[in-house]
Scaffold this active site. Sequence first.
Site, mmCIF file in Angstrom:
data_model
loop_
_atom_site.group_PDB
_atom_site.id
_atom_site.type_symbol
_atom_site.label_atom_id
_atom_site.label_comp_id
_atom_site.label_asym_id
_atom_site.label_seq_id
_atom_site.Cartn_x
_atom_site.Cartn_y
_atom_site.Cartn_z
ATOM 1 N N GLU A 140 46.640 54.174 25.889
ATOM 2 C CA GLU A 140 46.775 53.231 24.773
ATOM 3 C C GLU A 140 46.807 51.826 25.329
ATOM 4 O O GLU A 140 47.370 51.605 26.390
ATOM 5 C CB GLU A 140 48.123 53.466 24.054
ATOM 6 N N LYS A 143 48.263 48.326 26.026
ATOM 7 C CA LYS A 143 49.645 47.846 26.060
ATOM 8 C C LYS A 143 49.672 46.527 25.305
ATOM 9 O O LYS A 143 49.142 45.523 25.771
ATOM 10 C CB LYS A 143 50.103 47.663 27.503
ATOM 11 N N ASP A 171 50.876 43.170 23.890
ATOM 12 C CA ASP A 171 51.788 42.170 24.431
ATOM 13 C C ASP A 171 52.576 41.525 23.298
ATOM 14 O O ASP A 171 52.234 40.459 22.797
ATOM 15 C CB ASP A 171 50.985 41.111 25.201
ATOM 16 N N TYR A 223 53.616 53.137 18.449
ATOM 17 C CA TYR A 223 53.106 53.927 19.572
ATOM 18 C C TYR A 223 53.892 55.203 19.845
ATOM 19 O O TYR A 223 53.571 55.937 20.759
ATOM 20 C CB TYR A 223 52.977 53.082 20.842
ATOM 21 N N LYS A 241 48.480 47.545 34.757
ATOM 22 C CA LYS A 241 48.465 46.142 34.355
ATOM 23 C C LYS A 241 47.197 45.457 34.837
ATOM 24 O O LYS A 241 46.772 45.659 35.969
ATOM 25 C CB LYS A 241 49.671 45.413 34.971
ATOM 26 N N CYS A 298 31.000 9.939 55.969
ATOM 27 C CA CYS A 298 31.139 11.394 56.058
ATOM 28 C C CYS A 298 32.372 11.745 56.887
ATOM 29 O O CYS A 298 32.529 11.238 58.001
ATOM 30 C CB CYS A 298 29.881 11.992 56.699
ATOM 31 N N CYS A 347 30.946 13.450 60.428
ATOM 32 C CA CYS A 347 30.198 12.744 61.469
ATOM 33 C C CYS A 347 30.313 11.221 61.364
ATOM 34 O O CYS A 347 29.807 10.500 62.218
ATOM 35 C CB CYS A 347 28.721 13.151 61.422
ATOM 36 N N CYS A 365 25.967 13.198 52.664
ATOM 37 C CA CYS A 365 25.991 12.564 53.978
ATOM 38 C C CYS A 365 24.530 12.398 54.392
ATOM 39 O O CYS A 365 23.736 13.334 54.310
ATOM 40 C CB CYS A 365 26.743 13.477 54.953
ATOM 41 N N CYS A 405 24.251 15.724 61.227
ATOM 42 C CA CYS A 405 25.704 15.886 61.059
ATOM 43 C C CYS A 405 26.064 17.321 61.435
ATOM 44 O O CYS A 405 25.475 18.274 60.911
ATOM 45 C CB CYS A 405 26.086 15.607 59.609
HETATM 46 S S1 IVH Z 1 55.498 53.353 25.097
HETATM 47 C C1 IVH Z 1 59.574 53.575 27.881
HETATM 48 N N1 IVH Z 1 53.239 52.324 24.368
HETATM 49 O O1 IVH Z 1 55.715 47.738 26.662
HETATM 50 C C2 IVH Z 1 58.965 52.729 26.846
HETATM 51 N N2 IVH Z 1 54.974 50.830 24.989
HETATM 52 O O2 IVH Z 1 56.850 47.126 29.271
HETATM 53 C C3 IVH Z 1 57.878 53.507 26.158
HETATM 54 N N3 IVH Z 1 54.398 48.462 24.812
HETATM 55 O O3 IVH Z 1 59.064 48.151 25.788
HETATM 56 C C4 IVH Z 1 57.061 52.633 25.354
HETATM 57 N N4 IVH Z 1 52.351 48.769 24.042
HETATM 58 O O4 IVH Z 1 57.437 47.318 24.003
HETATM 59 C C5 IVH Z 1 54.475 52.065 24.807
HETATM 60 N N5 IVH Z 1 51.193 51.567 23.644
HETATM 61 C C6 IVH Z 1 52.419 51.301 24.075
HETATM 62 C C7 IVH Z 1 52.892 49.986 24.254
HETATM 63 C C8 IVH Z 1 54.198 49.800 24.723
HETATM 64 C C9 IVH Z 1 53.276 47.864 24.374
HETATM 65 C C10 IVH Z 1 55.595 47.735 25.277
HETATM 66 C C11 IVH Z 1 56.895 48.317 24.777
HETATM 67 C C12 IVH Z 1 57.739 48.519 25.991
HETATM 68 C C13 IVH Z 1 57.083 47.612 26.965
HETATM 69 C C14 IVH Z 1 57.372 48.037 28.381
#
Ligand code: IVH
Length: 668
Positions: free
Chosen positions: A110, A112, A114, A219, A305, A399, A402, A417, A422
């Site tokens: 999935e 991640k 932010d 999630y 990451k 330069c 040289c 130059c 040179c």
């Molecule tokens: S699973 C043990 N799935 O990332 C935590 N987390 O750095 C299990 N996050 O606190 C979380 N997307 O807020 C999971 N697809 C995803 C996520 C996700 C973002 C965040 C979540 C967690 C943080 C950890």
Amino acid sequence: MDSEKEIRRLVKLINYHNRKYYLEDNPEISDYEYDTLLKELIASEKKYPQYKTADSPTQRVGGEPLKEFKTVKHKFPMLSIDNTYSSEELLDFDRRVTKLLTEKTEYVVEPKIDGVAVSLIYENGYFIQGVSRGDGDQGDEITANLRTIRNLPLSIPFSSTIEVRGEVYFKKKEFDLLNQRRKKEGEPLFVNPRNAAAGSLKLLDPALVSRRPLNLFVYTGFLRKGPREHYPVLQLLRELGFPVNPHVELFTNIEEVINYCRKFQEKKDKLPYDTDGIVIKVNSLTAQEKLGATTKSPRWLVAYKFPAAQATTRLKDIILQVGRTGVLTPVAILEPVGLAGSTISRATLHNEDEIKRLDVRIGDKVFIEKGGDIIPKILKVVKEVRTGKEAIFKMPEKCPVCGGKVYRDTDGVAVRCENVRCPAQVSERIKHFASREAMDIEGLGEALVNLLVQKKLVEDYGDLYFLKLKLADLITLERMGEKSSQNLLKAIEKSKERPLPNFLFALGIRHIGIHSAEILSEKFQSILELRNSDLETLSSIPEIGPTMAESIFNFFRDKETAIVLEKLEQAGVKAIKKSGLKVKNEKKIFSGKRIVLTGTLENFTRSEVTRLIKGLGGRLTSSVSPKTTFILTGKEPGSKLQKAKTLGIKIIDESEFKKLIKGSGLHI
Ligand code: IVH
């Protein structure tokens, strides 16, 4: 008319359209019609407050401001996730997991998101409580704020208690709009979308939160009964009306996971929200329970990451590099900083105009960026933290290598130059001459060329072929010796016969890259023929513009050129006209592919392979990375093969490669 029934009808209808709009991105009515329905509902609820329900869309506009948030303990701690940064580390994760489990492992991947983690509790089908992550054990009760999130379902067709967890986030576009508005209003700006989401959820007035267009992705879900695998749980959550990210996928092995990570990196910037990696989870819930958790994070998941593409650091100095055509290029010397998996201590500044455009001064704090395999560059200066001690950079009049005069080129940008002798220019020309696509002289690297020039063993690349007469001097050079000197001389001898395009490219004519050299080689039989052609003939060649034509013409009329060509001729350096490869009318089977070669092939030289791959639309790159499409192996392959195996990258030998090429319709 039964007012209770009417209110129920409106709630249902608005929630339906809400779902169409926010979840399915497929609205059936206009914003105006939606607002009219909502107004009707507000009016009816005002008249008959006793019929107001917890899932009414009017709940989203925010209730009374709070004095403070209540603290709530999480039923299960909200842990964090261990990070990985490479495919090697993902393979390690897979090894750890498979060691502890007996059955085959499937993984769910999935994006991640932010944003900010939240926990949502539903009872009897209604959203009754939402809590922020807090310290992982307990967080703030932010139910009223969460209710304002348009794609968070206020009710679900599920009657038992269920807790779902997810991420609240801001879309990039909405974030920009919010900051624009704040700027106009003189409010402090948010640093990034995550910051904006966190700041919004902390507001004590839900009415204010409702004006912030927050979004949700869930999630995970804790169900008493139901599927025993994560992937179907997500599907169920989706069916219940929760927003589940559409890029979730199920894979049967780690190689597929690595492949997904590799592909996702390219598309992540196009997504409307920020992601800071990929989360990889063991699919089976039984297996998850077996694997358990440390105090910090579960053992059944890991985050991959993306390498950070930007960083800030300090500009320590600006130095000037003199190129082979005499251009003085300013280079930023930075306080070393980690970026995208490597340590950066230099960045290009291109030219004086760029320094002025950025208004960058020595001592400034700067933002740097690195994309793919591009050289890092300075994006901007953090002017707010200037102390006044920063020094403005000025181009010198002489330069730095040289002492020769410098002048601004007719293009108005480059500063050059004047002195063709040179030492910096001489070194650069020789390095170019010896490089792989040029004469391909193995062992003649940067440091050695600098030494040869410094010790005056060579004055131009023509002198390389007479180095054998200076063997005694060569041996005494730093890090040289009998053996390396002999090897170097052998490599130089070997370069005496090179295909015409490579030879032409090696000469270092301004504006002539390998591609133009190839075009010229099709038109002319020899260097001599090219040398004798007039400007008109040169400019009439397709793809050779007037600038190139003039550059070629002038090059062959230069005194220095005459001297060096004479030396090459005396030494017996010859260009070979036919390389035996014609790349025409074929299918571009390697289009967009990155290929790595390791070892020696029987039928092709490295530069022939380069030409073939290029001709068929691909790229021959030097190191193996997750982006590599396949590795081509010859005799005595090096460590690249091992790396490719570790990364699960396809391996192809010479005969398979030949078959592929034949299949493309190309005759070799
Ligand atoms: S699973 C043990 N799935 O990332 C935590 N987390 O750095 C299990 N996050 O606190 C979380 N997307 O807020 C999971 N697809 C995803 C996520 C996700 C973002 C965040 C979540 C967690 C943080 C950890």
